[in-house]
Design a protein around this motif. Structure first.
Motif, PDB file in Angstrom:
ATOM      1  N   GLU A   1     121.895   1.464   4.229  1.00 22.54           N
ATOM      2  CA  GLU A   1     121.879   0.638   4.323  1.00 22.54           C
ATOM      3  C   GLU A   1     121.293  -0.157   5.224  1.00 22.54           C
ATOM      4  O   GLU A   1     121.259  -1.192   5.579  1.00 22.54           O
ATOM      5  CB  GLU A   1     123.961   0.916   4.871  1.00 22.54           C
ATOM      6  N   LEU A   2     120.280   0.828   5.993  1.00 16.60           N
ATOM      7  CA  LEU A   2     120.001  -0.213   6.828  1.00 16.60           C
ATOM      8  C   LEU A   2     117.892  -0.272   6.716  1.00 16.60           C
ATOM      9  O   LEU A   2     116.990  -0.082   7.243  1.00 16.60           O
ATOM     10  CB  LEU A   2     119.211   0.874   8.213  1.00 16.60           C
ATOM     11  N   GLY A   3     117.686   0.180   5.207  1.00 11.66           N
ATOM     12  CA  GLY A   3     116.234  -0.155   4.495  1.00 11.66           C
ATOM     13  C   GLY A   3     115.644   0.607   4.624  1.00 11.66           C
ATOM     14  O   GLY A   3     114.219   0.237   4.716  1.00 11.66           O
ATOM     15  N   LEU A   4     116.056   1.881   4.875  1.00 10.12           N
ATOM     16  CA  LEU A   4     115.380   3.439   4.978  1.00 10.12           C
ATOM     17  C   LEU A   4     113.477   3.237   4.624  1.00 10.12           C
ATOM     18  O   LEU A   4     114.557   3.569   3.207  1.00 10.12           O
ATOM     19  CB  LEU A   4     116.375   4.860   5.016  1.00 10.12           C
ATOM     20  N   THR A   5     112.765   3.366   4.623  1.00 11.96           N
ATOM     21  CA  THR A   5     111.679   2.984   3.602  1.00 11.96           C
ATOM     22  C   THR A   5     110.689   4.949   4.233  1.00 11.96           C
ATOM     23  O   THR A   5     110.241   4.561   5.648  1.00 11.96           O
ATOM     24  CB  THR A   5     110.906   2.684   3.547  1.00 11.96           C
ATOM     25  N   VAL A   6     110.639   5.710   3.569  1.00  9.88           N
ATOM     26  CA  VAL A   6     109.593   6.878   3.698  1.00  9.88           C
ATOM     27  C   VAL A   6     108.416   7.009   2.544  1.00  9.88           C
ATOM     28  O   VAL A   6     108.103   6.031   1.371  1.00  9.88           O
ATOM     29  CB  VAL A   6     110.581   8.406   3.558  1.00  9.88           C
ATOM     30  N   PRO A   7     107.285   7.851   3.410  1.00  5.48           N
ATOM     31  CA  PRO A   7     106.635   8.002   1.517  1.00  5.48           C
ATOM     32  C   PRO A   7     106.624   8.671   0.976  1.00  5.48           C
ATOM     33  O   PRO A   7     107.330   9.448   0.819  1.00  5.48           O
ATOM     34  CB  PRO A   7     105.374   8.147   3.420  1.00  5.48           C
ATOM     35  N   LYS A   8     105.736   8.541  -0.257  1.00  6.17           N
ATOM     36  CA  LYS A   8     106.161   9.207  -1.486  1.00  6.17           C
ATOM     37  C   LYS A   8     106.346  10.675  -1.337  1.00  6.17           C
ATOM     38  O   LYS A   8     107.320  10.965  -1.824  1.00  6.17           O
ATOM     39  CB  LYS A   8     105.111   8.563  -2.886  1.00  6.17           C
TER      40      LYS A   8
ATOM     41  N   GLY B   1     110.436   3.965   8.398  1.00  2.00           N
ATOM     42  CA  GLY B   1     111.877   4.235   8.813  1.00  2.00           C
ATOM     43  C   GLY B   1     112.672   2.720   8.151  1.00  2.00           C
ATOM     44  O   GLY B   1     112.859   2.308   6.712  1.00  2.00           O
ATOM     45  N   THR B   2     114.309   2.819   8.898  1.00  2.00           N
ATOM     46  CA  THR B   2     114.444   1.322   8.931  1.00  2.00           C
ATOM     47  C   THR B   2     113.782   0.405   8.735  1.00  2.00           C
ATOM     48  O   THR B   2     113.011  -0.496   9.478  1.00  2.00           O
ATOM     49  CB  THR B   2     115.825   1.062   9.901  1.00  2.00           C
ATOM     50  N   LYS B   3     114.256  -0.468   8.288  1.00  2.00           N
ATOM     51  CA  LYS B   3     114.123  -2.191   8.470  1.00  2.00           C
ATOM     52  C   LYS B   3     115.251  -2.605   9.223  1.00  2.00           C
ATOM     53  O   LYS B   3     115.866  -3.953   8.478  1.00  2.00           O
ATOM     54  CB  LYS B   3     113.458  -2.885   6.665  1.00  2.00           C
ATOM     55  N   THR B   4     115.527  -2.556  10.286  1.00  2.00           N
ATOM     56  CA  THR B   4     116.927  -3.712  11.100  1.00  2.00           C
ATOM     57  C   THR B   4     116.288  -5.024  11.676  1.00  2.00           C
ATOM     58  O   THR B   4     117.834  -5.341  11.902  1.00  2.00           O
ATOM     59  CB  THR B   4     116.887  -2.625  12.354  1.00  2.00           C
ATOM     60  N   TYR B   5     115.214  -4.860  11.243  1.00  2.00           N
ATOM     61  CA  TYR B   5     115.111  -6.272  12.202  1.00  2.00           C
ATOM     62  C   TYR B   5     114.854  -6.954  10.634  1.00  2.00           C
ATOM     63  O   TYR B   5     115.013  -8.526  10.787  1.00  2.00           O
ATOM     64  CB  TYR B   5     113.089  -5.894  12.050  1.00  2.00           C
ATOM     65  N   LYS B   6     115.605  -6.916   9.713  1.00  2.00           N
ATOM     66  CA  LYS B   6     115.395  -7.619   8.344  1.00  2.00           C
ATOM     67  C   LYS B   6     117.247  -7.933   8.592  1.00  2.00           C
ATOM     68  O   LYS B   6     117.975  -6.839   8.691  1.00  2.00           O
ATOM     69  CB  LYS B   6     115.369  -7.662   7.441  1.00  2.00           C
ATOM     70  N   LYS B   7     117.386  -9.392   8.099  1.00  2.00           N
ATOM     71  CA  LYS B   7     118.971  -9.055   8.981  1.00  2.00           C
ATOM     72  C   LYS B   7     119.922  -8.444   7.554  1.00  2.00           C
ATOM     73  O   LYS B   7     120.873  -8.139   7.754  1.00  2.00           O
ATOM     74  CB  LYS B   7     119.811 -11.058   8.117  1.00  2.00           C
ATOM     75  N   GLU B   8     119.649  -8.457   6.384  1.00  2.00           N
ATOM     76  CA  GLU B   8     120.292  -7.627   5.796  1.00  2.00           C
ATOM     77  C   GLU B   8     120.203  -5.996   5.474  1.00  2.00           C
ATOM     78  O   GLU B   8     120.764  -5.604   4.888  1.00  2.00           O
ATOM     79  CB  GLU B   8     119.573  -7.763   4.177  1.00  2.00           C
ATOM     80  N   PHE B   9     119.758  -5.433   6.243  1.00  2.86           N
ATOM     81  CA  PHE B   9     119.522  -4.215   6.493  1.00  2.86           C
ATOM     82  C   PHE B   9     119.924  -4.100   8.556  1.00  2.86           C
ATOM     83  O   PHE B   9     119.592  -2.971   9.218  1.00  2.86           O
ATOM     84  CB  PHE B   9     118.525  -3.455   6.862  1.00  2.86           C
ATOM     85  N   SER B  10     120.634  -5.290   8.961  1.00  2.00           N
ATOM     86  CA  SER B  10     120.351  -5.118  10.657  1.00  2.00           C
ATOM     87  C   SER B  10     121.651  -4.194  10.775  1.00  2.00           C
ATOM     88  O   SER B  10     121.962  -3.576  10.179  1.00  2.00           O
ATOM     89  CB  SER B  10     120.826  -6.267  11.034  1.00  2.00           C
ATOM     90  N   ILE B  11     121.643  -3.844  12.023  1.00  2.00           N
ATOM     91  CA  ILE B  11     122.822  -3.091  12.278  1.00  2.00           C
ATOM     92  C   ILE B  11     124.142  -3.252  12.755  1.00  2.00           C
ATOM     93  O   ILE B  11     125.262  -3.006  11.771  1.00  2.00           O
ATOM     94  CB  ILE B  11     122.435  -2.143  14.280  1.00  2.00           C
ATOM     95  N   ASN B  12     124.393  -5.184  13.005  1.00  2.00           N
ATOM     96  CA  ASN B  12     125.335  -5.509  12.895  1.00  2.00           C
ATOM     97  C   ASN B  12     126.050  -5.699  11.380  1.00  2.00           C
ATOM     98  O   ASN B  12     127.351  -5.081  11.319  1.00  2.00           O
ATOM     99  CB  ASN B  12     125.271  -7.429  13.512  1.00  2.00           C
ATOM    100  N   THR B  13     125.015  -5.628  10.273  1.00  2.00           N
ATOM    101  CA  THR B  13     125.168  -5.615   8.769  1.00  2.00           C
ATOM    102  C   THR B  13     125.867  -4.948   8.496  1.00  2.00           C
ATOM    103  O   THR B  13     126.856  -4.699   7.895  1.00  2.00           O
ATOM    104  CB  THR B  13     124.344  -6.412   8.106  1.00  2.00           C
ATOM    105  N   PHE B  14     125.075  -3.573   9.104  1.00  2.00           N
ATOM    106  CA  PHE B  14     126.185  -2.535   8.347  1.00  2.00           C
ATOM    107  C   PHE B  14     127.437  -2.050   9.551  1.00  2.00           C
ATOM    108  O   PHE B  14     128.280  -1.503   8.361  1.00  2.00           O
ATOM    109  CB  PHE B  14     124.495  -1.407   9.152  1.00  2.00           C
ATOM    110  N   PHE B  15     127.496  -2.413  10.565  1.00  2.00           N
ATOM    111  CA  PHE B  15     129.089  -2.823  11.121  1.00  2.00           C
ATOM    112  C   PHE B  15     129.525  -3.703   9.730  1.00  2.00           C
ATOM    113  O   PHE B  15     130.713  -2.953   9.877  1.00  2.00           O
ATOM    114  CB  PHE B  15     128.468  -3.541  12.469  1.00  2.00           C
ATOM    115  N   ILE B  16     129.499  -4.521  10.154  1.00  2.00           N
ATOM    116  CA  ILE B  16     130.678  -5.231   8.834  1.00  2.00           C
ATOM    117  C   ILE B  16     130.802  -4.346   7.705  1.00  2.00           C
ATOM    118  O   ILE B  16     131.481  -4.633   7.140  1.00  2.00           O
ATOM    119  CB  ILE B  16     129.620  -7.014   9.133  1.00  2.00           C
TER     120      ILE B  16
END
Length: 188
Positions: A44-51, A72-87
């Motif tokens: 939900e937070l856009g977690l991105t890891v190496p292959k 890691g996570t992309k919480t800096y993007k609105k669609e992956f923000s912590i508030n978007t996750f909570f909603i």
């Protein structure tokens, strides 16, 4: 006298690149809210890891090059923000990210939020604070006693409870996103 949150956090060790999902797991557990895995939260937070780490996850994003802001996570993007996750998860919580410059009196800021039963995530450079780890890492503030801060650190292979001096923590904080305050959402 040391200020304590009651109940205290149950320390959790992060999966690789999952410090944010791990601290959110600890917060949800403390607040007796929906239990989600680090992988579910990470997705939900856009977690991105190496292959080479994709095999550790069932559902995760990857890129051919290291992302601009690191793995890691992309919480800096609105669609992956912590508030978007909570909603999306119907969690009655809100997250406010405070820059270091926006705070007047760090000890008082921390003390006030802990007394109001808020969770405080700190975003810092672990290499500066502990001479090891990631340049961008998060932990939870458990308590403050004068200039001594007790952190709950989800990092792999480190003590889960770590005491640090407030001046040293201040040197390691990432200025634009130093303190993430999680509180109950007020519905109007």
């Amino acid at each position: 006298m040391e200020l304590k949150i009651n109940p205290i956090y149950t320390p959790i060790t992060e999966k690789p690149y999952c410090c944010v999902p791990a601290v959110l797991q600890m917060i949800l557990k403390r607040r007796r809210l929906q239990h989600l895995s680090q992988e579910e939260i990470g997705w939900e937070l856009g977690l991105t890891v190496p292959k080479e780490k994709v095999h550790l996850f069932k559902k995760v994003l990857t890129e051919t090059r290291t992302p601009t802001y690191g793995w890691g996570t992309k919480t800096y993007k609105k669609e992956f923000s912590i508030n978007t996750f909570f909603i999306k998860k119907h969690l009655p919580l809100a997250c406010v990210i405070n820059s270091l410059q926006s705070i007047n009196g760090t000890s008082q800021f921390i003390n006030d939020h802990l007394q109001n039963n808020h969770d405080i995530i700190v975003c810092y450079n672990s290499q500066v604070l502990f001479n090891d780890g990631d340049r961008e890492h998060v932990s939870l503030i458990q308590s403050i006693d004068g200039h001594s801060i007790t952190l709950i650190d989800p990092a792999i292979g480190v003590p889960k409870i770590r005491k640090v001096a407030l001046p040293k923590l201040l040197q390691a904080l990432l200025p634009q996103k130093a303190f993430w305050v999680i509180s109950k959402k007020i519905f109007i």
